[in-house]
Design an enzyme around this catalytic site. Sequence first.
Site, PDB file in Angstrom:
ATOM      1  N   GLY A 393       0.811  -1.222   0.000  1.00 52.36           N
ATOM      2  CA  GLY A 393       0.000   0.000   0.000  1.00 52.36           C
ATOM      3  C   GLY A 393       0.835   1.259   0.000  1.00 52.36           C
ATOM      4  O   GLY A 393       0.612   2.157   0.817  1.00 52.36           O
ATOM      5  N   ASN A 395       1.607   3.533  -2.685  1.00 47.76           N
ATOM      6  CA  ASN A 395       1.534   4.528  -3.758  1.00 47.76           C
ATOM      7  C   ASN A 395       0.984   5.862  -3.293  1.00 47.76           C
ATOM      8  O   ASN A 395       0.868   6.805  -4.069  1.00 47.76           O
ATOM      9  CB  ASN A 395       0.725   4.001  -4.948  1.00 47.76           C
ATOM     10  CG  ASN A 395      -0.692   3.590  -4.570  1.00 47.76           C
ATOM     11  OD1 ASN A 395      -1.219   4.042  -3.561  1.00 47.76           O
ATOM     12  ND2 ASN A 395      -1.283   2.716  -5.370  1.00 47.76           N
ATOM     13  N   THR A 396       0.645   5.969  -2.008  1.00 44.62           N
ATOM     14  CA  THR A 396       0.129   7.218  -1.458  1.00 44.62           C
ATOM     15  C   THR A 396       0.331   7.222   0.049  1.00 44.62           C
ATOM     16  O   THR A 396       0.721   6.205   0.639  1.00 44.62           O
ATOM     17  CB  THR A 396      -1.369   7.390  -1.803  1.00 44.62           C
ATOM     18  OG1 THR A 396      -1.807   8.686  -1.381  1.00 44.62           O
ATOM     19  CG2 THR A 396      -2.219   6.339  -1.106  1.00 44.62           C
ATOM     20  N   GLY A 397       0.084   8.370   0.691  1.00 44.25           N
ATOM     21  CA  GLY A 397       0.093   8.454   2.150  1.00 44.25           C
ATOM     22  C   GLY A 397       1.397   8.070   2.807  1.00 44.25           C
ATOM     23  O   GLY A 397       2.483   8.280   2.276  1.00 44.25           O
ATOM     24  N   ILE A 398       1.283   7.446   3.995  1.00 43.39           N
ATOM     25  CA  ILE A 398       2.486   7.132   4.759  1.00 43.39           C
ATOM     26  C   ILE A 398       3.287   6.010   4.096  1.00 43.39           C
ATOM     27  O   ILE A 398       4.502   5.925   4.297  1.00 43.39           O
ATOM     28  CB  ILE A 398       2.157   6.775   6.230  1.00 43.39           C
ATOM     29  CG1 ILE A 398       1.281   5.524   6.324  1.00 43.39           C
ATOM     30  CG2 ILE A 398       1.481   7.940   6.920  1.00 43.39           C
ATOM     31  CD1 ILE A 398       1.029   5.095   7.754  1.00 43.39           C
ATOM     32  N   GLY A 399       2.634   5.158   3.313  1.00 45.22           N
ATOM     33  CA  GLY A 399       3.377   4.131   2.595  1.00 45.22           C
ATOM     34  C   GLY A 399       4.331   4.734   1.592  1.00 45.22           C
ATOM     35  O   GLY A 399       5.501   4.329   1.491  1.00 45.22           O
ATOM     36  N   SER A 522      -3.191   0.367  14.661  1.00 41.72           N
ATOM     37  CA  SER A 522      -3.807   1.662  14.952  1.00 41.72           C
ATOM     38  C   SER A 522      -4.198   1.723  16.424  1.00 41.72           C
ATOM     39  O   SER A 522      -4.405   0.681  17.078  1.00 41.72           O
ATOM     40  CB  SER A 522      -5.052   1.871  14.087  1.00 41.72           C
ATOM     41  OG  SER A 522      -5.831   2.961  14.548  1.00 41.72           O
ATOM     42  N   TYR A 547     -13.466  -2.277  11.661  1.00 40.13           N
ATOM     43  CA  TYR A 547     -12.121  -1.696  11.540  1.00 40.13           C
ATOM     44  C   TYR A 547     -11.321  -1.933  12.818  1.00 40.13           C
ATOM     45  O   TYR A 547     -10.161  -2.382  12.769  1.00 40.13           O
ATOM     46  CB  TYR A 547     -12.215  -0.198  11.256  1.00 40.13           C
ATOM     47  CG  TYR A 547     -10.867   0.473  11.161  1.00 40.13           C
ATOM     48  CD1 TYR A 547     -10.021   0.227  10.093  1.00 40.13           C
ATOM     49  CD2 TYR A 547     -10.427   1.347  12.156  1.00 40.13           C
ATOM     50  CE1 TYR A 547      -8.765   0.822  10.008  1.00 40.13           C
ATOM     51  CE2 TYR A 547      -9.180   1.950  12.083  1.00 40.13           C
ATOM     52  CZ  TYR A 547      -8.348   1.688  11.007  1.00 40.13           C
ATOM     53  OH  TYR A 547      -7.112   2.274  10.938  1.00 40.13           O
TER      54      TYR A 547
END
Length: 668
Positions: A393, A395-399, A522, A547
Amino acid sequence: MTLFAFLKSRPIFWASVAGTSVGCACFIKDLMQGGKFTKETDETDKVVIVTGSNTGIGKETVRELARRGATVYMACRDMKKCEEAREEIVLETKNKYVYCRQCDLASLDSIRNFAATFKREQANLHILINNAGVMRCPRSLTKDGFEMQLGVNHLGHFLLTNLMLDVLKKSCPSRIVNVSSLAHTRGEINTADLNSEKSYDDAKAYNQSKLANVLFTRELARRLEGTGVTVNALHPGIVDTELFRHMGFFTNFFAGLFVRPLFWPFVKTVKNGAQTSLYVALDPDLENVTGKYFSDCHLQEVAPAATDAQTAKWLWAVSEKWTCSPILDIKTEFDFERLNRRNMCACIDCLLCPCIVWPALFGLGVYFLRQYMQGGQFTKETNETGKVVIVTGSNTGIGKETVLELARRGATVYMACRDKARTEKALLEIVQETGNKNIFFRELDLASLESIRNFVADFKKEQDKLHILINNAGVMRCPHMLTKNGFEMQLGVNHMGHFLLTNLLLDLLKNSAPSRIVNVSSLAHTRGSINIDDLNSEKSYDEGNAYSQSKLANVLFTRELAKRLEGTGVTVNALHPGVVDTELGRHMKIFNNTFGRYVLRSLLWPLLKTPKSGAQTTLYAALDPELSNVTGKYFSDCAEKKVAPAATDDKMGKLLWEESEKWTHSKK
């Protein structure tokens, strides 16, 4: 009473006005910090001289050079301040190869003595940074009779550079960096009165000296062509240093108390002021670039006056003549001019107006809250060259930020993602920014067990090692839907997918020990429970509970796996990245309407981490040398934290493991 008068008499008015002030102040301050030099370079065995380096951007330049392993000579006039700065830098960087040597640029004898001493100690010089300077001082003369600004800013560095050319040529490729200023655009070389004997204006004299820096740079570049020595000039920006100490407007009591705060958003910090010096001195892409002028880590055009080759040659000839003569016939006239004080009353009245003071205070409060909420930062420098890493994961955000930092540190990184187009775009950005070409995209859909198995099979064909596995991908509070294998989406992607992926890669991780597994969980795990009677949410579904259950499953999986891997050299830890401004909340309806997008997000902005800050605990758990033997733990803000009681239920951990094995058919 009018509406305006009503609001003005109440605190809500000040809060409303503050919103505008805050946005402007923070945005302008961040914008004015300019370009950053972020490339990591190893300067071990490089010898560098930095003039005027006991304070300001010179000191920050030395600090960063020392951090990168260089041997640095701090050439300064004030040895007490120089030694204090050196001690601070050595203690901070653990680099003992930082030295203080006296060099008074207002004395040709001092410059010659410095050069002679340096050559006795060092056979090489790779970088000379002519940083020292004085600005808009009352008219005074150097020990050799030069007008102070011309003497220190130009003639002193002219002589020093020429005395060092032999060692620079011998050490090529080598670089000379001249710190000039945007003020050169307002300057002109007064050939009829270069030493300001007939008349003196402190600003014109400063501008002339900065133009001289650029002309000297261009002429020297021409003369050094083919030697392997490059020379470039730069404008560091408007920086909050002691350079303004001679400007009366900034040195009186009221200016210090009221005017300086007004200028605060427009002024660079000394650290940011040093970035272009570091860029010009260290960037590998500039190895063959010479005779240029830079600002904010970018090439810039010089003023027309700085392109006058005839003036440059004339200035060189005069400078050569003046600096080679032991005693020069120059008029030693002191003409101290009194600086006119500005009338501050109107400015003070304006600043004391509540419409500015209270919004400014409120704005500072919001700004510091935002900074505080960014949490712990992983600042240790590690070299990950030769390490192979998988980040799901990413391709965006914290990854994406995690991959960016791993790439910067030299790792070979596999971006395991579902969306090919977005990942290839992110990969290209990362490669362009870091220069690391060992970044690869491989398709992985964690909602499909078949895709996971295909990913692992392809990876093992390409690599026989895996040092770090970062299980980062996730979905949050999505409507009820199923994976391709019939799992509830959040449980399937957040837990089951990573469970299978990890188990399939354990053989490589063991072969590559010491190695690490990092599971991004989380704080929501504290609200979770494992509903063993309805693990797949078939009887009822609540997006929030599903979640939280998946995040609790991450921690239980981490603890159980740590037990099973004991003694193998593979560690596994979980973490909470913080409340981060990413796409993870895209399924939350409250943020998808107009009110949520523009009002709620604005209110929450000070409380949210940036993706870069959100990636810090992941990097800490994956890279910190002190965690090499730490396993089965849970971290947040780069520090170990306690897990919820439900996450310590070992019996539930084993039961979840067994169920996960059955569902994913991963039992060997």
